[in-house]
Design a protein around this motif. Structure first.
Motif, PDB file in Angstrom:
ATOM      1  N   UNK A  95       0.812  -1.215   0.000  1.00 34.49           N
ATOM      2  CA  UNK A  95       0.000   0.000   0.000  1.00 34.49           C
ATOM      3  C   UNK A  95       0.847   1.267   0.000  1.00 34.49           C
ATOM      4  N   UNK A  96       2.112   1.172   0.391  1.00 27.25           N
ATOM      5  CA  UNK A  96       3.010   2.324   0.331  1.00 27.25           C
ATOM      6  C   UNK A  96       3.467   2.614  -1.094  1.00 27.25           C
ATOM      7  N   UNK A  97       3.380   1.614  -1.956  1.00 26.32           N
ATOM      8  CA  UNK A  97       3.830   1.778  -3.334  1.00 26.32           C
ATOM      9  C   UNK A  97       2.687   1.857  -4.332  1.00 26.32           C
ATOM     10  N   UNK A  98       1.564   1.271  -3.984  1.00 20.47           N
ATOM     11  CA  UNK A  98       0.405   1.238  -4.882  1.00 20.47           C
ATOM     12  C   UNK A  98      -0.681   2.114  -4.270  1.00 20.47           C
ATOM     13  N   UNK A  99      -0.973   3.220  -4.924  1.00 19.47           N
ATOM     14  CA  UNK A  99      -1.947   4.177  -4.398  1.00 19.47           C
ATOM     15  C   UNK A  99      -3.356   3.579  -4.381  1.00 19.47           C
ATOM     16  N   UNK A 100      -4.228   4.227  -3.639  1.00 20.29           N
ATOM     17  CA  UNK A 100      -5.625   3.792  -3.564  1.00 20.29           C
ATOM     18  C   UNK A 100      -6.270   3.798  -4.949  1.00 20.29           C
ATOM     19  N   UNK A 101      -5.943   4.799  -5.752  1.00 19.61           N
ATOM     20  CA  UNK A 101      -6.475   4.866  -7.116  1.00 19.61           C
ATOM     21  C   UNK A 101      -6.060   3.632  -7.917  1.00 19.61           C
ATOM     22  N   UNK A 102      -4.804   3.243  -7.807  1.00 18.96           N
ATOM     23  CA  UNK A 102      -4.332   2.074  -8.544  1.00 18.96           C
ATOM     24  C   UNK A 102      -4.961   0.795  -8.009  1.00 18.96           C
ATOM     25  N   UNK A 103      -5.121   0.697  -6.705  1.00 16.67           N
ATOM     26  CA  UNK A 103      -5.735  -0.500  -6.118  1.00 16.67           C
ATOM     27  C   UNK A 103      -7.169  -0.702  -6.602  1.00 16.67           C
ATOM     28  N   UNK A 104      -7.866   0.390  -6.883  1.00 22.37           N
ATOM     29  CA  UNK A 104      -9.240   0.271  -7.391  1.00 22.37           C
ATOM     30  C   UNK A 104      -9.281  -0.412  -8.757  1.00 22.37           C
ATOM     31  N   UNK A 105      -8.179  -0.370  -9.502  1.00 29.00           N
ATOM     32  CA  UNK A 105      -8.161  -0.977 -10.833  1.00 29.00           C
ATOM     33  C   UNK A 105      -7.828  -2.465 -10.803  1.00 29.00           C
ATOM     34  N   UNK A 106      -7.550  -3.000  -9.605  1.00 31.26           N
ATOM     35  CA  UNK A 106      -7.092  -4.380  -9.471  1.00 31.26           C
ATOM     36  C   UNK A 106      -8.235  -5.290  -9.032  1.00 31.26           C
ATOM     37  N   UNK A 107      -8.361  -6.432  -9.703  1.00 29.80           N
ATOM     38  CA  UNK A 107      -9.290  -7.469  -9.267  1.00 29.80           C
ATOM     39  C   UNK A 107      -8.613  -8.270  -8.164  1.00 29.80           C
ATOM     40  N   UNK A 108      -9.043  -9.478  -7.909  1.00 26.44           N
ATOM     41  CA  UNK A 108      -8.510 -10.285  -6.807  1.00 26.44           C
ATOM     42  C   UNK A 108      -7.048 -10.684  -7.010  1.00 26.44           C
ATOM     43  N   UNK A 109      -6.663 -10.975  -8.255  1.00 27.81           N
ATOM     44  CA  UNK A 109      -5.279 -11.379  -8.537  1.00 27.81           C
ATOM     45  C   UNK A 109      -4.703 -10.497  -9.643  1.00 27.81           C
ATOM     46  N   UNK A 110      -3.402 -10.269  -9.551  1.00 28.03           N
ATOM     47  CA  UNK A 110      -2.711  -9.414 -10.504  1.00 28.03           C
ATOM     48  C   UNK A 110      -1.381 -10.068 -10.884  1.00 28.03           C
ATOM     49  N   UNK A 111      -1.016  -9.955 -12.146  1.00 30.77           N
ATOM     50  CA  UNK A 111       0.277 -10.420 -12.628  1.00 30.77           C
ATOM     51  C   UNK A 111       1.180  -9.202 -12.730  1.00 30.77           C
ATOM     52  N   UNK A 112       2.317  -9.237 -12.022  1.00 26.49           N
ATOM     53  CA  UNK A 112       3.212  -8.086 -11.970  1.00 26.49           C
ATOM     54  C   UNK A 112       4.520  -8.442 -12.672  1.00 26.49           C
ATOM     55  N   UNK A 113       4.868  -7.635 -13.686  1.00 28.90           N
ATOM     56  CA  UNK A 113       6.129  -7.788 -14.414  1.00 28.90           C
ATOM     57  C   UNK A 113       7.105  -6.747 -13.863  1.00 28.90           C
ATOM     58  N   UNK A 114       8.269  -7.208 -13.400  1.00 31.95           N
ATOM     59  CA  UNK A 114       9.288  -6.334 -12.809  1.00 31.95           C
ATOM     60  C   UNK A 114      10.490  -6.216 -13.741  1.00 31.95           C
ATOM     61  N   UNK A 115      11.061  -5.031 -13.784  1.00 28.50           N
ATOM     62  CA  UNK A 115      12.370  -4.822 -14.410  1.00 28.50           C
ATOM     63  C   UNK A 115      13.218  -4.054 -13.407  1.00 28.50           C
TER      64      UNK A 115
END
Length: 105
Positions: free
Chosen positions: A40-60
């Motif tokens: 929650x420190x990195x993903x804002x509330x606005x961004x969390x609203x766009x997420x369903x139950x599971x998310x695939x995260x690609x890191x570089x």
């Protein structure tokens, strides 16, 4: 289909921050996370609203002598539709962008 790799990362870093990235030095990883596992420190509330139950995260990840850069693109785990991008510099969020407006708010 969403897939964020070293080439995409290099383009993003050049356009957003004017940094030339050696793609051969970029580490890549993808992980499947539950919404609750997103920091929650990195993903804002606005961004969390766009997420369903599971998310695939690609890191570089890109380390220079001066800084460590990390960019994450999250996509819907079911549809693979990109949702948002977050960029960290030395473990501090310096950029975020909503990539799609989710209809399921």
């Amino acid at each position: 289909m969403c897939y964020y790799n070293a080439e995409h990362f290099a383009i993003f870093m050049s356009l957003q921050f004017g940094i030339d990235v050696d793609k051969e030095q970029v580490g890549e990883e993808s992980v499947l996370l539950f919404k609750e596992e997103l920091d929650e420190n990195l993903v804002s509330e606005e961004l969390l609203r766009s997420v369903q139950e599971m998310v695939l995260v690609h890191y570089c990840v890109y380390d220079t002598k001066e800084h460590e850069w990390l960019a994450c693109v999250a996509s819907d785990a079911d549809t693979n539709q990109p949702l948002f991008l977050v960029c960290l510099k030395d473990y501090k969020k310096i950029y975020e962008e909503v990539l799609i407006q989710n209809k399921h708010k």
